[in-house]
Design a protein around this motif. Structure first.
Motif, PDB file in Angstrom:
ATOM      1  N   TYR A  58       0.862  -1.189   0.000  1.00 45.59           N
ATOM      2  CA  TYR A  58       0.000   0.000   0.000  1.00 45.59           C
ATOM      3  C   TYR A  58       0.894   1.234   0.000  1.00 45.59           C
ATOM      4  O   TYR A  58       1.697   1.427   0.916  1.00 45.59           O
ATOM      5  N   PHE A  59       0.747   2.059  -1.042  1.00 42.26           N
ATOM      6  CA  PHE A  59       1.586   3.236  -1.220  1.00 42.26           C
ATOM      7  C   PHE A  59       0.706   4.453  -1.487  1.00 42.26           C
ATOM      8  O   PHE A  59      -0.081   4.462  -2.438  1.00 42.26           O
ATOM      9  N   GLY A  60       0.828   5.460  -0.634  1.00 37.30           N
ATOM     10  CA  GLY A  60       0.045   6.681  -0.783  1.00 37.30           C
ATOM     11  C   GLY A  60       0.665   7.792   0.024  1.00 37.30           C
ATOM     12  O   GLY A  60       1.860   7.752   0.360  1.00 37.30           O
ATOM     13  N   ASP A  61      -0.145   8.801   0.362  1.00 35.13           N
ATOM     14  CA  ASP A  61       0.330   9.942   1.140  1.00 35.13           C
ATOM     15  C   ASP A  61      -0.570  10.157   2.354  1.00 35.13           C
ATOM     16  O   ASP A  61      -1.802  10.161   2.229  1.00 35.13           O
ATOM     17  N   ILE A  62       0.048  10.341   3.510  1.00 31.39           N
ATOM     18  CA  ILE A  62      -0.697  10.709   4.711  1.00 31.39           C
ATOM     19  C   ILE A  62      -1.088  12.179   4.591  1.00 31.39           C
ATOM     20  O   ILE A  62      -0.231  13.028   4.325  1.00 31.39           O
ATOM     21  N   PRO A  63      -2.360  12.530   4.761  1.00 27.94           N
ATOM     22  CA  PRO A  63      -2.779  13.931   4.629  1.00 27.94           C
ATOM     23  C   PRO A  63      -2.061  14.845   5.609  1.00 27.94           C
ATOM     24  O   PRO A  63      -1.681  14.420   6.708  1.00 27.94           O
ATOM     25  N   ALA A  64      -1.888  16.083   5.216  1.00 30.88           N
ATOM     26  CA  ALA A  64      -1.206  17.060   6.077  1.00 30.88           C
ATOM     27  C   ALA A  64      -1.922  17.218   7.416  1.00 30.88           C
ATOM     28  O   ALA A  64      -1.282  17.417   8.453  1.00 30.88           O
ATOM     29  N   PRO A  69       3.983  17.548  11.498  1.00 26.01           N
ATOM     30  CA  PRO A  69       4.581  18.722  10.842  1.00 26.01           C
ATOM     31  C   PRO A  69       3.581  19.549  10.043  1.00 26.01           C
ATOM     32  O   PRO A  69       3.905  20.646   9.596  1.00 26.01           O
ATOM     33  N   GLY A  70       2.371  18.996   9.803  1.00 27.38           N
ATOM     34  CA  GLY A  70       1.385  19.724   9.011  1.00 27.38           C
ATOM     35  C   GLY A  70       1.649  19.681   7.527  1.00 27.38           C
ATOM     36  O   GLY A  70       1.216  20.568   6.777  1.00 27.38           O
ATOM     37  N   GLN A  71       2.331  18.645   7.056  1.00 24.90           N
ATOM     38  CA  GLN A  71       2.568  18.464   5.628  1.00 24.90           C
ATOM     39  C   GLN A  71       2.419  16.985   5.287  1.00 24.90           C
ATOM     40  O   GLN A  71       2.557  16.118   6.150  1.00 24.90           O
ATOM     41  N   GLU A  72       2.114  16.690   4.012  1.00 24.34           N
ATOM     42  CA  GLU A  72       1.906  15.314   3.619  1.00 24.34           C
ATOM     43  C   GLU A  72       3.182  14.498   3.785  1.00 24.34           C
ATOM     44  O   GLU A  72       4.281  14.975   3.512  1.00 24.34           O
ATOM     45  N   GLU A  73       2.999  13.260   4.241  1.00 26.11           N
ATOM     46  CA  GLU A  73       4.108  12.332   4.396  1.00 26.11           C
ATOM     47  C   GLU A  73       3.781  11.043   3.644  1.00 26.11           C
ATOM     48  O   GLU A  73       2.619  10.690   3.456  1.00 26.11           O
ATOM     49  N   SER A  74       4.811  10.339   3.224  1.00 22.68           N
ATOM     50  CA  SER A  74       4.624   9.108   2.461  1.00 22.68           C
ATOM     51  C   SER A  74       4.101   7.984   3.349  1.00 22.68           C
ATOM     52  O   SER A  74       4.566   7.801   4.482  1.00 22.68           O
TER      53      SER A  74
END
Length: 223
Positions: A58-64, A69-74
């Motif tokens: 499963y590959f996506g982005d964690i919402p900010a 930190p308040g930014q998207e992370e993998s």
């Protein structure tokens, strides 16, 4: 040579399925783990006789909004599992297996997820609506369980296309609301509580013997 032809044409005893799915949400047991972000899921399954071994990534982005930190992370997750299916008569089967969940360092840091593994069993009946009863029990980080009761049916739309309906009811046993988390919220740990309903319509297309694709829509209803 003609007499030997039927033996050559017999179906092989093993199979290898390779694929990749794109989904607009990552729903896991009623929870959208990535908010409104999409997920890419490569997967592979090897099966021989009643035994199968599989991988799902499963590959996506964690919402900010979900990160410190308040930014998207993998977001990266790898699931490895194996099971064996026992057949009893012509209509009943039981699969027994185990699956591990492995998370990247970023996921552990932002979500607090820990690598863990589960034991599971899936009972299936080859009768009208193909009912199934599945249960997963976490044996490590969560120590909770999740029960799912499902039905499904397939209608052929030609030789290569079908319309597949599925519906499932999820019941939580300390999985989405374990004791430690429940205590922080001033609640009691879930113990047989209704969790979610998942309804789906899938249209698989078998292009030839080795290639297929599908399009699916699902609705998750929180209970």
């Amino acid at each position: 040579a003609l007499a030997a032809a039927p033996a050559v044409a017999q179906e092989k005893a093993w199979s290898l399925d390779l694929g990749v799915d794109y989904s607009t949400h990552y729903l896991f047991r009623g929870v959208p783990l990535l908010g409104d972000n999409e997920v890419i899921t490569p997967h592979a399954t090897f099966a021989v006789g009643g035994f199968s071994a599989y991988y799902f990534g499963y590959f996506g982005d964690i919402p900010a909004d979900f990160t410190a930190p308040g930014q998207e992370e993998s977001y990266q997750e790898a699931d490895f599992g194996a099971d064996y299916t026992f057949s009893f008569g012509e209509t009943f089967s039981l699969a027994i297996g185990a699956v591990s969940y492995l998370y990247s360092g970023t996921v552990k840091e932002q979500y607090g997820f820990l690598d863990t593994w589960e034991l599971y069993g899936v009972a299936s009946w080859d009768v009208l609506l193909s009912p199934t009863i599945s249960y997963w029990q976490d044996m490590d980080a969560v120590e909770g369980g999740y029960l799912q009761i499902g039905i499904s049916n397939s209608w052929p739309l030609g030789e290569k296309v079908s319309l597949d309906f599925s519906a499932a009811l999820g019941i939580d046993f300390g999985y989405n609301l374990p004791g430690s988390f429940a205590e922080e919220l001033g609640l009691e740990e879930s113990s047989g509580d209704l969790n979610d309903v998942l309804i789906g319509l899938d249209v698989p297309v078998q292009v030839n013997d080795w290639f297929s694709f599908h399009a699916m829509v699902q609705q998750s209803i929180a209970l």
